[in-house]
Design an enzyme around this catalytic site. Structure first.
Site, PDB file in Angstrom:
ATOM      1  N   ASP A   1       0.867  -1.186  -0.071  1.00 48.85           N
ATOM      2  CA  ASP A   1      -0.112  -0.299  -0.225  1.00 48.85           C
ATOM      3  C   ASP A   1       0.921   1.073   0.236  1.00 48.85           C
ATOM      4  OD1 ASP A   1      -1.881  -2.111   0.517  1.00 48.85           O
ATOM      5  OD2 ASP A   1      -2.968  -0.445   1.832  1.00 48.85           O
TER       6      ASP A   1
ATOM      7  N   HIS B   1       3.859  -2.324   3.560  1.00 44.41           N
ATOM      8  CA  HIS B   1       3.213  -0.752   2.848  1.00 44.41           C
ATOM      9  C   HIS B   1       4.411  -0.204   2.304  1.00 44.41           C
ATOM     10  CE1 HIS B   1       0.423  -0.731   6.072  1.00 44.41           C
ATOM     11  NE2 HIS B   1       0.092   0.442   4.694  1.00 44.41           N
TER      12      HIS B   1
HETATM   13 ZN    ZN Z   1      -2.724   3.210   2.949  1.00 43.81          ZN
END
Ligand code: ZN
Length: 287
Positions: free
Chosen positions: A106, A253
Site C-alpha cells: 500500500d 506498505h
Molecule cells: Zn494506506
C-alpha cells in the site's frame, strides 16, 4: 461589539456547528467501522522526502473529516482495521477466496522502496497487488509502469490517502476515486483497476457503494503486521509467518514512511511463504 465583529462571531459559531456535525457524523462512521484502538500519536517517520502519511492530516480539503479528536490511530495509514469483524467491512473482501495467498503493498509507489520490493518479488517469481495512492502514481508513473510490466495487479488507494473519505459525500468520494484512476491510467492506459482499498480500512457504506459503481471491488486484508508502525523486520516477519494461512491477504506498505524494515522482512518471508503457499496477484476479474 461592532456589527462587523458580531457578523464574524456568528460566522464562527456556524463554522463550529458545521464542524461539530461533521465530527459527529465521522464519529458515527468510525463507530460503525469499529474496534479502533484509542487514538495515540502515530509512528511518525523521519525521512526527509516523500509523502509521510502518518504525519499528515488525512486531507486538507474542505469538508474533510476531522482527525484530532475522533481520528483513528493510524491517522492516515492502514492497519487499524485488523480486528474489524465482517460487519464492519461492508462486504469488502478480506481473503482471496481461494487457497492462494496474496501479498498487497500500500501507499506507493515510492522511488526508494517500490523498486526494492519489485526486485525481491521478481527474485522469487511472485506476483502481488499494489494499492497505489493517486498523487504518488502521478508523481512516479514510471514505477506504476514497472509494477504492471512485472505482472502485478493494481488497486486504487484514493488520491491522497484520505482516511476520512468514507464520511464525505458520494460525489466527493467518486471524484477522488476517479482522479486516482485517471492518474494510474495516465501511466498504464490499459491496465485494469478492479480493486479499491479504503485508507485505514475505514470502510463506510458510501465508499463501498461508490467503489462498486465504478467497477472496483472493495479490498480489505486478513494479515496485518502493522509494518507502518515500524516494529522492525523481525516482528513483521514473525507476524506474517505465524498468521499466514490459505486465502490470506497480507497487508504491507512500500511507501508512506521509512519502509526499509518492510523490505527486509519481505526478503525473509518470501522463501517461507513460497514454500508453503501458492502466491498470487489478486485477479483482475474478481467475482
Ligand atoms: Zn494506506
Amino acid at each position: 461589539m461592532t456589527r462587523g465583529s458580531s457578523t464574524a462571531r456568528a460566522a464562527g459559531i456556524v463554522t463550529l456547528v458545521v464542524a461539530g456535525l461533521l465530527g459527529s457524523a465521522y464519529v458515527l462512521g468510525r463507530s460503525l467501522v469499529s474496534d479502533q484502538p484509542p487514538p495515540h500519536s502515530t509512528g511518525a517517520t523521519t525521512s526527509a522526502d516523500g509523502p509521510h502519511y502518518a504525519d499528515q492530516p488525512s486531507t486538507g480539503e474542505p469538508g474533510a473529516a476531522p482527525s484530532s479528536s475522533a481520528g483513528p490511530a493510524e491517522a492516515g495509514q492502514d492497519g487499524s482495521g485488523r480486528d474489524a469483524g465482517g460487519d464492519n467491512l461492508f462486504g469488502a473482501h478480506s481473503t482471496t477466496g481461494t487457497p492462494r495467498l496474496a501479498l498487497t503493498f500500500d501507499d506507493g509507489p515510492d522511488p526508494r522502496y517500490t523498486p526494492q520490493v519489485l526486485a525481491l518479488l521478481s527474485e522469487y517469481d511472485v506476483r502481488a497487488t499494489f494499492c497505489v495512492v493517486g498523487e504518488n502514481a502521478q508523481n512516479h508513473p514510471e514505477l506504476v509502469q514497472s509494477i504492471v510490466d512485472a505482472g502485478h495487479t493494481l488497486c486504487n488507494h484514493s488520491w491522497h490517502h484520505d482516511v476520512g473519505l468514507g464520511a464525505r459525500s458520494a460525489d466527493a468520494i467518486r471524484s477522488d476515486l476517479l482522479r486516482t484512476n485517471a492518474a494510474i491510467r495516465a501511466a498504464v492506459p490499459n491496465a485494469p483497476i478492479v480493486w479499491y482499498r479504503q485508507p485505514g480500512g475505514a470502510w463506510t457504506y458510501p465508499v463501498v457503494s461508490v467503489a462498486r459503481q465504478l467497477g472496483m471491488t472493495p479490498l480489505h486484508w486478513s494479515v496485518d503486521p502493522s509494518d507502518w508502525e515500524l516494529p522492525g523486520a523481525s516482528k513483521i516477519t514473525a507476524t506474517v509467518l505465524s498468521q499466514a494461512e490459505p486465502g490470506s491477504v497480507v497487508l504491507l506498505h512500500d511507501a508512506g514512511g521509512d519502509r526499509q524494515g518492510t523490505v527486509e522482512a519481505l526478503r525473509r518471508i518470501l522463501p517461507d511463504l513460497t514454500a508453503r503457499f501458492e502466491l498470487e496477484a489478486l485477479p483482475t476479474d474478481p467475482t
